[in-house]
Design a protein around this motif. Sequence first.
Motif, PDB file in Angstrom:
ATOM      1  N   GLY A 167      45.886  29.897  40.429  1.00 52.46           N
ATOM      2  CA  GLY A 167      47.213  30.553  40.737  1.00 52.46           C
ATOM      3  C   GLY A 167      47.869  31.547  39.679  1.00 52.46           C
ATOM      4  N   ARG A 168      47.086  31.433  38.390  1.00 48.80           N
ATOM      5  CA  ARG A 168      47.767  32.051  37.266  1.00 48.80           C
ATOM      6  C   ARG A 168      47.354  33.816  37.339  1.00 48.80           C
ATOM      7  NH1 ARG A 168      49.457  28.309  38.056  1.00 48.80           N
ATOM      8  NH2 ARG A 168      51.065  29.846  38.367  1.00 48.80           N
ATOM      9  N   ARG A 169      48.302  34.570  36.968  1.00 49.88           N
ATOM     10  CA  ARG A 169      48.321  35.728  36.750  1.00 49.88           C
ATOM     11  C   ARG A 169      47.359  35.996  35.420  1.00 49.88           C
ATOM     12  NH1 ARG A 169      53.806  35.197  38.000  1.00 49.88           N
ATOM     13  NH2 ARG A 169      54.468  36.074  40.083  1.00 49.88           N
ATOM     14  N   TRP A 170      46.868  37.377  35.542  1.00 49.82           N
ATOM     15  CA  TRP A 170      45.763  37.610  34.465  1.00 49.82           C
ATOM     16  C   TRP A 170      46.702  37.706  33.198  1.00 49.82           C
ATOM     17  CZ3 TRP A 170      41.644  38.612  32.339  1.00 49.82           C
ATOM     18  CH2 TRP A 170      41.364  39.390  31.064  1.00 49.82           C
ATOM     19  N   ASN A 171      47.757  38.040  33.002  1.00 44.99           N
ATOM     20  CA  ASN A 171      48.482  38.085  31.751  1.00 44.99           C
ATOM     21  C   ASN A 171      48.883  36.742  31.226  1.00 44.99           C
ATOM     22  OD1 ASN A 171      48.601  40.807  31.524  1.00 44.99           O
ATOM     23  ND2 ASN A 171      50.698  41.323  32.237  1.00 44.99           N
ATOM     24  N   GLU A 172      48.960  35.676  32.366  1.00 44.70           N
ATOM     25  CA  GLU A 172      49.424  34.533  31.844  1.00 44.70           C
ATOM     26  C   GLU A 172      48.268  33.873  31.260  1.00 44.70           C
ATOM     27  OE1 GLU A 172      52.846  33.783  35.506  1.00 44.70           O
ATOM     28  OE2 GLU A 172      50.777  32.824  35.573  1.00 44.70           O
ATOM     29  N   GLN A 176      43.579  39.397  40.728  1.00 39.76           N
ATOM     30  CA  GLN A 176      44.732  38.970  41.141  1.00 39.76           C
ATOM     31  C   GLN A 176      44.689  38.385  42.662  1.00 39.76           C
ATOM     32  OE1 GLN A 176      46.219  43.015  40.777  1.00 39.76           O
ATOM     33  NE2 GLN A 176      47.073  42.996  42.785  1.00 39.76           N
ATOM     34  N   ASP A 177      43.651  38.706  43.395  1.00 37.56           N
ATOM     35  CA  ASP A 177      43.506  38.206  44.700  1.00 37.56           C
ATOM     36  C   ASP A 177      43.069  36.922  44.650  1.00 37.56           C
ATOM     37  OD1 ASP A 177      43.807  40.896  45.779  1.00 37.56           O
ATOM     38  OD2 ASP A 177      41.353  41.400  45.618  1.00 37.56           O
ATOM     39  N   PHE A 178      42.865  36.163  43.741  1.00 36.81           N
ATOM     40  CA  PHE A 178      42.839  34.841  43.573  1.00 36.81           C
ATOM     41  C   PHE A 178      44.240  34.200  44.175  1.00 36.81           C
ATOM     42  CE2 PHE A 178      39.009  34.993  40.518  1.00 36.81           C
ATOM     43  CZ  PHE A 178      38.187  34.537  41.421  1.00 36.81           C
ATOM     44  N   ARG A 179      45.105  34.800  43.842  1.00 34.99           N
ATOM     45  CA  ARG A 179      46.510  34.352  43.984  1.00 34.99           C
ATOM     46  C   ARG A 179      46.851  34.198  45.451  1.00 34.99           C
ATOM     47  NH1 ARG A 179      50.482  33.731  40.515  1.00 34.99           N
ATOM     48  NH2 ARG A 179      51.937  34.912  41.598  1.00 34.99           N
ATOM     49  N   HIS A 180      46.217  35.400  46.377  1.00 38.41           N
ATOM     50  CA  HIS A 180      46.235  35.402  47.582  1.00 38.41           C
ATOM     51  C   HIS A 180      45.414  34.458  48.358  1.00 38.41           C
ATOM     52  CE1 HIS A 180      48.475  39.138  46.817  1.00 38.41           C
ATOM     53  NE2 HIS A 180      47.019  39.826  46.506  1.00 38.41           N
ATOM     54  N   VAL A 181      44.359  34.115  47.910  1.00 39.68           N
ATOM     55  CA  VAL A 181      43.584  33.056  48.614  1.00 39.68           C
ATOM     56  C   VAL A 181      44.326  31.760  48.267  1.00 39.68           C
ATOM     57  CG1 VAL A 181      41.469  31.604  48.130  1.00 39.68           C
ATOM     58  CG2 VAL A 181      41.224  34.202  48.057  1.00 39.68           C
ATOM     59  N   VAL A 182      44.907  31.490  47.153  1.00 35.41           N
ATOM     60  CA  VAL A 182      45.621  30.225  46.978  1.00 35.41           C
ATOM     61  C   VAL A 182      46.950  30.375  47.940  1.00 35.41           C
ATOM     62  CG1 VAL A 182      47.042  28.944  45.328  1.00 35.41           C
ATOM     63  CG2 VAL A 182      44.823  29.716  44.557  1.00 35.41           C
ATOM     64  N   VAL A 239      49.184  40.832  52.120  1.00 35.23           N
ATOM     65  CA  VAL A 239      47.877  41.219  51.741  1.00 35.23           C
ATOM     66  C   VAL A 239      46.969  40.239  52.279  1.00 35.23           C
ATOM     67  CG1 VAL A 239      46.082  41.078  49.568  1.00 35.23           C
ATOM     68  CG2 VAL A 239      48.833  41.715  49.448  1.00 35.23           C
ATOM     69  N   PRO A 240      46.133  40.753  53.306  1.00 34.87           N
ATOM     70  CA  PRO A 240      45.298  39.721  54.087  1.00 34.87           C
ATOM     71  C   PRO A 240      43.956  39.169  53.242  1.00 34.87           C
ATOM     72  CG  PRO A 240      44.683  41.873  54.737  1.00 34.87           C
ATOM     73  CD  PRO A 240      46.043  41.948  53.829  1.00 34.87           C
ATOM     74  N   MET A 241      43.849  37.918  53.595  1.00 39.24           N
ATOM     75  CA  MET A 241      42.722  37.255  52.848  1.00 39.24           C
ATOM     76  C   MET A 241      41.379  37.662  53.549  1.00 39.24           C
ATOM     77  SD  MET A 241      42.118  33.445  51.648  1.00 39.24           S
ATOM     78  CE  MET A 241      41.951  32.835  53.443  1.00 39.24           C
ATOM     79  N   THR A 242      40.597  38.645  53.372  1.00 37.19           N
ATOM     80  CA  THR A 242      39.526  39.063  54.013  1.00 37.19           C
ATOM     81  C   THR A 242      37.840  38.167  53.880  1.00 37.19           C
ATOM     82  OG1 THR A 242      38.941  40.760  52.364  1.00 37.19           O
ATOM     83  CG2 THR A 242      40.390  41.281  54.190  1.00 37.19           C
ATOM     84  N   LEU A 243      38.255  37.325  52.859  1.00 35.34           N
ATOM     85  CA  LEU A 243      36.891  36.562  52.582  1.00 35.34           C
ATOM     86  C   LEU A 243      36.600  35.382  53.693  1.00 35.34           C
ATOM     87  CD1 LEU A 243      36.925  36.108  48.524  1.00 35.34           C
ATOM     88  CD2 LEU A 243      35.792  37.890  49.856  1.00 35.34           C
ATOM     89  N   THR A 244      35.457  35.372  54.034  1.00 40.49           N
ATOM     90  CA  THR A 244      35.150  34.077  54.872  1.00 40.49           C
ATOM     91  C   THR A 244      35.169  32.713  54.163  1.00 40.49           C
ATOM     92  OG1 THR A 244      32.870  34.302  54.817  1.00 40.49           O
ATOM     93  CG2 THR A 244      33.686  35.574  56.296  1.00 40.49           C
TER      94      THR A 244
END
Length: 383
Positions: A233-238, A326-332, A187-192
């Motif tokens: 870095g937490r998942r939504w359910n967590e 969930q994309d926050f996890r990809h950023v982290v 999953v590429p991080m596409t935000l600048t």
Amino acid sequence: MTRPKNYPTNYKNIYYYISIKTNKKVYFGRYYENKKQKTISLGSSLNIAKKKMNLIKKGISKKDSSLIVYNKEVLKKYDKESIEVLYFEYIDIEGKKWSTQELKTKKSRFKRWILPHFGKMNIHDVRYSHIQKFINDIDDKKLLARKTQENLKSSIQSFFKFCIKEGYLNTGNPAQYVDIKAYDNHVPMTLTLEQIIRFYQTIIDIDCHSSPNQSANLDNRKKRLMLILMIHGRRWNEAQNLCWSEIDFISNLYIIPAHKSKTKKTQKHKMTDFLRLELMELKVISKEGEDFLFINPQTKKPYSSINTFFKTIKKKADIPKTFRCQDFRHVVGTVAYQNLGIPLENIRDVLAHGSVTTTEIYSDKDSLNSRKVLTSLFEMFGF
């Protein structure tokens, strides 16, 4: 020949004995009809035995002999070891091991996909080819994402594994060799850099006290804190199911119990000073007796969604609508590996991946825009 000893169960009028041939429990029921005690065989499944006895009791309570006869005919359908019948036993027994959210997800998965396709089939008639073709059709028609296909396959394998344990199936697990077509889960991080800074700053600074309605302000503060947990870095359910009993302010930890964790392992995470302060403030204004941190004031249950609030944040920060929680996890993960040089093993612990193999999706140094993210990003906000 010595008759086997009978034993009572925890259910009224249901008993069992151990079969000499199979060494398994065989259930039977006793009931009165026209003042005469009668015995009926209930099979080798306690769950099905309960269903049978309930039908018999229903017929007797109506005092309608024709209804009793009818119910006895209806009982015959429970003798067929269909996927539909065994599924309810599977949920009844295995479901007690799962979290509320996992139980809800698996029930939905079975009712929407598995039961309509396999429900009426006898368990002994299901072959590997049936399941593989089912998965292939879903992929060909693009009905489900590849990751969801994996989850669906896992659910089917788990169900048949249960049936083998219970002795309903002795020919092996027909789903054991089912394959999902290979795919790239990177999953590429596409935000600048500018977008990320603006996005995080918006979450930190958003005014949650703008309404004269204190309840509305508290509602928004909870939703904002859920986003901050996902920045960690937490998942939504967590985040959704976090309880005050899992917050340890003395040791400066928050705990994700095994039954709430995707990896089925207890997680312990150190709180940053910023997160600790936020949680302490929420604790002070939360109602006494509430265990969940994020209770929806309308439903009195944990939030099922914060989409409207999240869309407001994205619009205010001018972030693409396609960005998901969930994309926050990809950023982290991407920033930690590619810019901070943190080992994958450490990132695995932060994101609570079951294996470092999962974490390796962040090791591609050619991801679009990922090199633009500075080391100071997380230091700036204390994450």
